[in-house]
Design a protein around this motif. Sequence first.
Motif, PDB file in Angstrom:
ATOM      1  N   PRO A 136      -1.933   5.372 -12.543  1.00 11.66           N
ATOM      2  CA  PRO A 136      -2.400   3.999 -12.696  1.00 11.66           C
ATOM      3  C   PRO A 136      -3.263   3.817 -13.944  1.00 11.66           C
ATOM      4  O   PRO A 136      -3.868   4.768 -14.453  1.00 11.66           O
ATOM      5  CB  PRO A 136      -3.229   3.765 -11.431  1.00 11.66           C
ATOM      6  N   LYS A 158       0.832  -1.216   0.000  1.00 10.42           N
ATOM      7  CA  LYS A 158       0.000   0.000   0.000  1.00 10.42           C
ATOM      8  C   LYS A 158       0.860   1.257   0.000  1.00 10.42           C
ATOM      9  O   LYS A 158       0.545   2.221  -0.702  1.00 10.42           O
ATOM     10  CB  LYS A 158      -0.943   0.006   1.202  1.00 10.42           C
ATOM     11  N   LYS A 182       1.014   6.544  -6.917  1.00 12.14           N
ATOM     12  CA  LYS A 182      -0.144   7.376  -7.284  1.00 12.14           C
ATOM     13  C   LYS A 182       0.129   8.858  -7.085  1.00 12.14           C
ATOM     14  O   LYS A 182      -0.453   9.696  -7.771  1.00 12.14           O
ATOM     15  CB  LYS A 182      -1.373   6.957  -6.472  1.00 12.14           C
ATOM     16  N   GLU A 212       2.195   1.675  -3.469  1.00 17.54           N
ATOM     17  CA  GLU A 212       1.114   2.109  -4.365  1.00 17.54           C
ATOM     18  C   GLU A 212       0.767   3.571  -4.137  1.00 17.54           C
ATOM     19  O   GLU A 212       0.585   4.336  -5.095  1.00 17.54           O
ATOM     20  CB  GLU A 212      -0.119   1.240  -4.158  1.00 17.54           C
ATOM     21  N   ASP A 213       0.688   3.993  -2.881  1.00 22.19           N
ATOM     22  CA  ASP A 213       0.372   5.397  -2.565  1.00 22.19           C
ATOM     23  C   ASP A 213       1.443   6.339  -3.109  1.00 22.19           C
ATOM     24  O   ASP A 213       1.128   7.405  -3.651  1.00 22.19           O
ATOM     25  CB  ASP A 213       0.206   5.602  -1.065  1.00 22.19           C
TER      26      ASP A 213
END
Length: 66
Positions: free
Chosen positions: A46, A32, A39, A35-36
């Motif tokens: 994404p 996570k 982004k 991914e954060d």
Amino acid sequence: MSKDNITRVSMDELKQFEDLTDWERVKRMTAKEIEDLAKADSDCQPTDDDFWDDATVTKPDNHKVS
């Protein structure tokens, strides 16, 4: 990003660059967190499955695929 911001180097030149990645920090990060961060990067937006529906894999004639 404009082409003015791109620096091209050979593979030999690339191998001489110092790796500044903190791999221990990366290994400690959760999926996570990674991914954060991705982004939050405007160059790393994404895509969803629909984006790839019409994708075609191609390779330049002068490159070997390993």
